[in-house]
Write a protein that holds these residues in place. Structure first.
Motif, mmCIF file in Angstrom:
data_model
loop_
_atom_site.group_PDB
_atom_site.id
_atom_site.type_symbol
_atom_site.label_atom_id
_atom_site.label_comp_id
_atom_site.label_asym_id
_atom_site.label_seq_id
_atom_site.Cartn_x
_atom_site.Cartn_y
_atom_site.Cartn_z
ATOM 1 N N ALA A 38 0.833 -1.204 0.000
ATOM 2 C CA ALA A 38 0.000 0.000 0.000
ATOM 3 C C ALA A 38 0.869 1.257 0.000
ATOM 4 O O ALA A 38 0.614 2.205 -0.753
ATOM 5 N N LEU A 39 1.936 1.276 0.819
ATOM 6 C CA LEU A 39 2.807 2.444 0.887
ATOM 7 C C LEU A 39 3.602 2.641 -0.406
ATOM 8 O O LEU A 39 3.753 3.773 -0.885
ATOM 9 N N GLU A 40 4.103 1.553 -0.973
ATOM 10 C CA GLU A 40 4.844 1.660 -2.240
ATOM 11 C C GLU A 40 3.928 2.143 -3.354
ATOM 12 O O GLU A 40 4.341 2.936 -4.207
ATOM 13 N N SER A 41 2.699 1.676 -3.354
ATOM 14 C CA SER A 41 1.732 2.132 -4.362
ATOM 15 C C SER A 41 1.502 3.629 -4.235
ATOM 16 O O SER A 41 1.461 4.347 -5.246
ATOM 17 N N LEU A 42 1.350 4.113 -2.996
ATOM 18 C CA LEU A 42 1.168 5.550 -2.782
ATOM 19 C C LEU A 42 2.391 6.330 -3.240
ATOM 20 O O LEU A 42 2.266 7.386 -3.866
ATOM 21 N N ALA A 43 3.586 5.814 -2.931
ATOM 22 C CA ALA A 43 4.822 6.485 -3.336
ATOM 23 C C ALA A 43 4.940 6.572 -4.858
ATOM 24 O O ALA A 43 5.515 7.525 -5.384
ATOM 25 N N GLU A 44 4.371 5.585 -5.544
ATOM 26 C CA GLU A 44 4.389 5.575 -7.011
ATOM 27 C C GLU A 44 3.261 6.405 -7.606
ATOM 28 O O GLU A 44 3.109 6.484 -8.819
ATOM 29 N N GLY A 45 2.452 6.990 -6.733
ATOM 30 C CA GLY A 45 1.348 7.818 -7.220
ATOM 31 C C GLY A 45 0.065 7.051 -7.475
ATOM 32 O O GLY A 45 -0.870 7.588 -8.073
ATOM 33 N N ASN A 46 0.014 5.810 -7.056
ATOM 34 C CA ASN A 46 -1.192 4.996 -7.247
ATOM 35 C C ASN A 46 -1.941 4.875 -5.929
ATOM 36 O O ASN A 46 -1.423 4.338 -4.957
ATOM 37 N N LEU A 47 -3.159 5.386 -5.911
ATOM 38 C CA LEU A 47 -3.996 5.280 -4.727
ATOM 39 C C LEU A 47 -4.784 3.977 -4.829
ATOM 40 O O LEU A 47 -5.579 3.798 -5.739
ATOM 41 N N VAL A 48 -4.509 3.049 -3.930
ATOM 42 C CA VAL A 48 -5.166 1.735 -3.970
ATOM 43 C C VAL A 48 -6.251 1.647 -2.900
ATOM 44 O O VAL A 48 -6.135 2.244 -1.831
ATOM 45 N N ASN A 49 -7.288 0.917 -3.220
ATOM 46 C CA ASN A 49 -8.382 0.644 -2.277
ATOM 47 C C ASN A 49 -9.025 1.908 -1.713
ATOM 48 O O ASN A 49 -9.338 1.983 -0.534
ATOM 49 N N ARG A 50 -9.224 2.869 -2.565
ATOM 50 C CA ARG A 50 -9.868 4.119 -2.146
ATOM 51 C C ARG A 50 -11.360 3.875 -1.946
ATOM 52 O O ARG A 50 -12.016 3.239 -2.769
ATOM 53 N N ILE A 51 -11.865 4.400 -0.864
ATOM 54 C CA ILE A 51 -13.294 4.303 -0.574
ATOM 55 C C ILE A 51 -13.877 5.705 -0.656
ATOM 56 O O ILE A 51 -13.355 6.635 -0.035
ATOM 57 N N GLN A 52 -14.948 5.861 -1.420
ATOM 58 C CA GLN A 52 -15.596 7.156 -1.556
ATOM 59 C C GLN A 52 -17.012 7.054 -1.015
ATOM 60 O O GLN A 52 -17.709 6.066 -1.263
ATOM 61 N N VAL A 53 -17.418 8.080 -0.284
ATOM 62 C CA VAL A 53 -18.763 8.133 0.283
ATOM 63 C C VAL A 53 -19.345 9.515 0.021
ATOM 64 O O VAL A 53 -18.627 10.445 -0.354
ATOM 65 N N ASP A 54 -20.649 9.652 0.253
ATOM 66 C CA ASP A 54 -21.289 10.954 0.076
ATOM 67 C C ASP A 54 -20.797 11.930 1.151
ATOM 68 O O ASP A 54 -20.210 11.529 2.162
ATOM 69 N N LYS A 55 -21.031 13.220 0.952
ATOM 70 C CA LYS A 55 -20.516 14.265 1.842
ATOM 71 C C LYS A 55 -21.020 14.128 3.275
ATOM 72 O O LYS A 55 -20.275 14.352 4.224
ATOM 73 N N GLU A 56 -22.274 13.746 3.464
ATOM 74 C CA GLU A 56 -22.808 13.615 4.820
ATOM 75 C C GLU A 56 -22.104 12.476 5.567
ATOM 76 O O GLU A 56 -21.683 12.634 6.718
ATOM 77 N N THR A 57 -21.943 11.334 4.907
ATOM 78 C CA THR A 57 -21.239 10.209 5.519
ATOM 79 C C THR A 57 -19.792 10.600 5.814
ATOM 80 O O THR A 57 -19.259 10.288 6.880
ATOM 81 N N GLU A 58 -19.167 11.301 4.883
ATOM 82 C CA GLU A 58 -17.794 11.763 5.075
ATOM 83 C C GLU A 58 -17.681 12.644 6.324
ATOM 84 O O GLU A 58 -16.764 12.478 7.140
ATOM 85 N N SER A 59 -18.637 13.530 6.502
ATOM 86 C CA SER A 59 -18.622 14.435 7.644
ATOM 87 C C SER A 59 -18.714 13.673 8.964
ATOM 88 O O SER A 59 -17.946 13.922 9.898
ATOM 89 N N PHE A 60 -19.645 12.735 9.041
ATOM 90 C CA PHE A 60 -19.804 11.961 10.273
ATOM 91 C C PHE A 60 -18.629 11.004 10.509
ATOM 92 O O PHE A 60 -18.202 10.793 11.640
#
Length: 148
Positions: free
Chosen positions: A114-136
């Motif tokens: 995971a760290l090597e992927s980030l260092a290479e500029g690749n974001l792995v296993n990203r989770i996206q949620v709506d703004k309200e869920t993000e806030s809570f």
């Protein structure tokens, strides 16, 4: 840091039948489950809490007490071994043993990946949620990090 996508398959496998079965097999058992278990399992349990809560509850439990734990099997085994000399009987909530394949991936090789992927500029296993869920979710994380 998220090392994989998804949910906990182990917590999802416990059922109301698991709770009813363990109560029938072990009179007086205390049922302690992780909050990621199904709603009906959580509602039927005697105690519900995080991994830390489970550990602390068993630490404080009286000698000779009996517990059925609804969480990852390796943790249940470690706790059963730790408190065996105190006469605390600690068993896995389900009769069928099921190791958590994702929990077993919490190790250095997956962290390095995971760290090597980030260092290479690749974001792995990203989770996206709506703004309200993000806030809570952010509020919950800030509160957890603020605890002593």
């Amino acid at each position: 840091m998220i090392l994989w996508r998804g949910h906990c398959s182990v917590h999802g496998r416990f059922s109301l039948e698991s709770v009813e079965d363990v109560r029938a097999r072990i009179p007086g058992v205390n049922v302690l489950v992780h909050p990621e278990c199904r709603h009906e399992v959580v509602a039927a349990a005697d105690y519900v809490g995080s991994t830390e809560y489970i550990i602390n509850t068993l630490e404080a439990a009286p000698a000779g007490s009996t517990w059925a734990i609804g969480t990852e099997l390796n943790l249940v085994r470690r706790l059963a071994n730790r408190y065996a000399d105190q006469g605390k009987e600690i068993v896995f909530l389900d009769k069928t043993v099921c190791f958590c394949s994702t929990m077993n991936r919490i190790d250095l090789p997956h962290l390095v990946w995971a760290l090597e992927s980030l260092a290479e500029g690749n974001l792995v296993n990203r989770i996206q949620v709506d703004k309200e869920t993000e806030s809570f979710a952010k509020l919950a994380l800030e509160r957890m990090l603020a605890l002593p």
